[in-house]
Design an enzyme around this catalytic site. Structure first.
Site, PDB file in Angstrom:
ATOM      1  N   PRO A   4      -6.717   3.566 -38.171  1.00  0.00           N
ATOM      2  CG  PRO A   4      -7.062   4.324 -35.991  1.00  0.00           C
ATOM      3  CD  PRO A   4      -7.754   4.183 -37.318  1.00  0.00           C
ATOM      4  NE  ARG A  23     -13.989  -4.360 -39.713  1.00  0.00           N
ATOM      5  CZ  ARG A  23     -13.718  -3.112 -39.301  1.00  0.00           C
ATOM      6  NH1 ARG A  23     -13.019  -2.294 -40.061  1.00  0.00           N
ATOM      7  NH2 ARG A  23     -14.160  -2.693 -38.127  1.00  0.00           N
ATOM      8  CD  GLN A  34     -18.011  -6.444 -38.020  1.00  0.00           C
ATOM      9  OE1 GLN A  34     -17.628  -5.554 -37.286  1.00  0.00           O
ATOM     10  NE2 GLN A  34     -17.202  -7.059 -38.856  1.00  0.00           N
ATOM     11  CD1 TRP A  78     -10.399   7.408 -43.499  1.00  0.00           C
ATOM     12  CD2 TRP A  78     -10.407   5.183 -43.587  1.00  0.00           C
ATOM     13  NE1 TRP A  78     -10.214   7.049 -44.813  1.00  0.00           N
ATOM     14  CE2 TRP A  78     -10.227   5.693 -44.893  1.00  0.00           C
ATOM     15  CE3 TRP A  78     -10.470   3.797 -43.410  1.00  0.00           C
ATOM     16  CZ2 TRP A  78     -10.082   4.866 -46.022  1.00  0.00           C
ATOM     17  CZ3 TRP A  78     -10.316   2.964 -44.511  1.00  0.00           C
ATOM     18  CH2 TRP A  78     -10.140   3.514 -45.803  1.00  0.00           C
ATOM     19  CE  LYS A  83      -8.815  -8.910 -35.659  1.00  0.00           C
ATOM     20  NZ  LYS A  83     -10.156  -8.538 -35.172  1.00  0.00           N
ATOM     21  CE1 TYR A 120     -18.771   5.082 -44.254  1.00  0.00           C
ATOM     22  CE2 TYR A 120     -18.994   5.832 -42.001  1.00  0.00           C
ATOM     23  CZ  TYR A 120     -18.272   5.773 -43.171  1.00  0.00           C
ATOM     24  OH  TYR A 120     -17.056   6.402 -43.242  1.00  0.00           O
ATOM     25  CD  GLN A 178     -13.342  10.391 -41.870  1.00  0.00           C
ATOM     26  OE1 GLN A 178     -13.793   9.265 -42.009  1.00  0.00           O
ATOM     27  NE2 GLN A 178     -14.052  11.377 -41.346  1.00  0.00           N
ATOM     28  CB  THR A 229     -17.798  -5.678 -32.802  1.00  0.00           C
ATOM     29  OG1 THR A 229     -16.610  -6.307 -32.286  1.00  0.00           O
ATOM     30  CG2 THR A 229     -17.595  -5.367 -34.285  1.00  0.00           C
ATOM     31  CG  ASN A 235      -9.279   0.900 -29.693  1.00  0.00           C
ATOM     32  OD1 ASN A 235      -8.309   0.158 -29.670  1.00  0.00           O
ATOM     33  ND2 ASN A 235     -10.330   0.667 -30.468  1.00  0.00           N
TER      34      ASN A 235
END
Length: 334
Positions: A207, A228, A27, A205, A216, A54, A177, A286, A294
């Site tokens: 959250p 996203r 991305q 993952w 948004k 990934y 996880q 990003t 965060n």
């Protein structure tokens, strides 16, 4: 930044981890990825999570380059194995062959001699659990892996792994996880009670629910360009939250966040950290500014009254079904 033990182990991790699932190698450009990693380090994040699959292994490469020159002992590097990384019949799953070959590839890409945590990315129904756990144990004894964990395993699968490890004298799992957020609470009924009892910590993952909990995404409106929800890699996961009823309820969280002086993202991350079984919450970015925003959720205490207001605002849209924690019935790939 606050730090917590990972499960009942002696390993401490930052309350907020930096993850590069969708961002690195796909991305965002590598320079931006490196800036985000630097922002994470500057914010005293020490825990970095990735996986061999990934961005088709590119994410590990980018993270390895981004961490080059950083004192190895000052960070915790986590990666995973299960999903296909090639086209052969043994290029996926949790067989001894695939795990052994995958850890060597991950170490090479990450430019390190060992990973702090190696995680089974899903449960493999086609490989005996004893084979998987013995291979993990061998890697620990070889010094290539310090601790082992799993991702998105059910409570019964985690319990089976712990029982076999105890019977065979293998290193125990110290982590799971799972996906966990205000909107996705499927681990609370079965997984969390088991893990609290057995000393297994959660590294959660999404959250922020793939960005939905930032507020948004507006009901009745198309998602913003470049978000996203428009990314082909992440859109499948976010689609479950993109219904107008969910988006409307999320807007009701804005006054709660405002009263606390928090952004919506900070509220979402702080919420998962209220669960004492959560060792760390993974955030992606990003832009460096997102990391800076965060990390301010670390150490935030949400009173019971606030937690109740959040529950009331979201109502019945919250997913709680333990059966939603699933792994493919057959090994992916050939």
């Amino acid at each position: 930044m606050q730090y917590r033990h990972l499960g009942r182990s002696g390993l401490k991790v930052s309350e907020i981890s930096y993850g590069n699932w969708i961002t690195h190698g796909s991305q965002v450009e590598e320079d931006s990825a490196k800036e985000c990693v630097r922002a994470a380090l500057d914010a005293e994040i020490t825990t970095f999570d990735t996986a061999d699959v990934y961005a088709a292994t590119k994410a590990e490469e980018v993270l390895g380059r981004a961490l080059k020159g950083v004192r190895r002992e000052s960070v915790e590097i986590f990666t995973k194995v299960y999903w296909p990384t090639g086209s052969g019949p043994n290029d996926s799953g949790l067989s001894r062959k695939h795990i052994t070959e995958s850890i060597h590839g991950s170490l090479r890409r990450l430019q390190t001699d060992y990973v702090d945590l190696y995680q089974a990315h899903r449960y493999d129904y086609t490989t005996p659990l004893e084979e998987t756990l013995k291979t993990f144990d061998d890697l620990v004894r070889q010094g290539k892996v310090l601790y082992v964990g799993v991702s998105e395993w059910s409570a019964s699968q985690i319990a089976d792994a712990l029982r076999i490890a105890d019977q065979m004298g293998f290193d125990r799992l110290i982590s799971n996880q799972p996906q966990y957020s205000m909107l996705w609470r499927v681990i609370e009924a079965e997984i969390v009670p088991l893990c609290e009892k057995e000393g297994v910590g959660q590294i959660v993952w999404s959250p922020i629910a793939q960005g939905v909990l930032t507020g948004k995404y507006q009901p009745g409106q198309a998602p913003p360009a470049g978000s996203r929800a428009t990314d082909p890699t992440g859109s499948n996961f976010i689609s479950r939250f993109m219904e107008d009823e969910v988006l409307t309820r999320v807007q009701d969280l804005k006054p709660i966040a405002a009263d606390l002086g928090l952004t919506m993202a900070q509220l979402a991350v702080a919420w998962v950290l209220q669960n004492p079984n959560v060792s760390s919450a993974i955030v992606g970015a990003t832009r460096p500014e997102q990391v800076v925003d965060n990390v301010k959720a670390s150490g935030v205490k949400l009173e019971a009254e606030v937690m109740a207001k959040i529950d009331s605002a979201l109502g019945a849209i919250v997913e709680r079904d333990p059966a939603k924690t699933q792994s493919p019935a057959t090994r992916p790939g050939r």
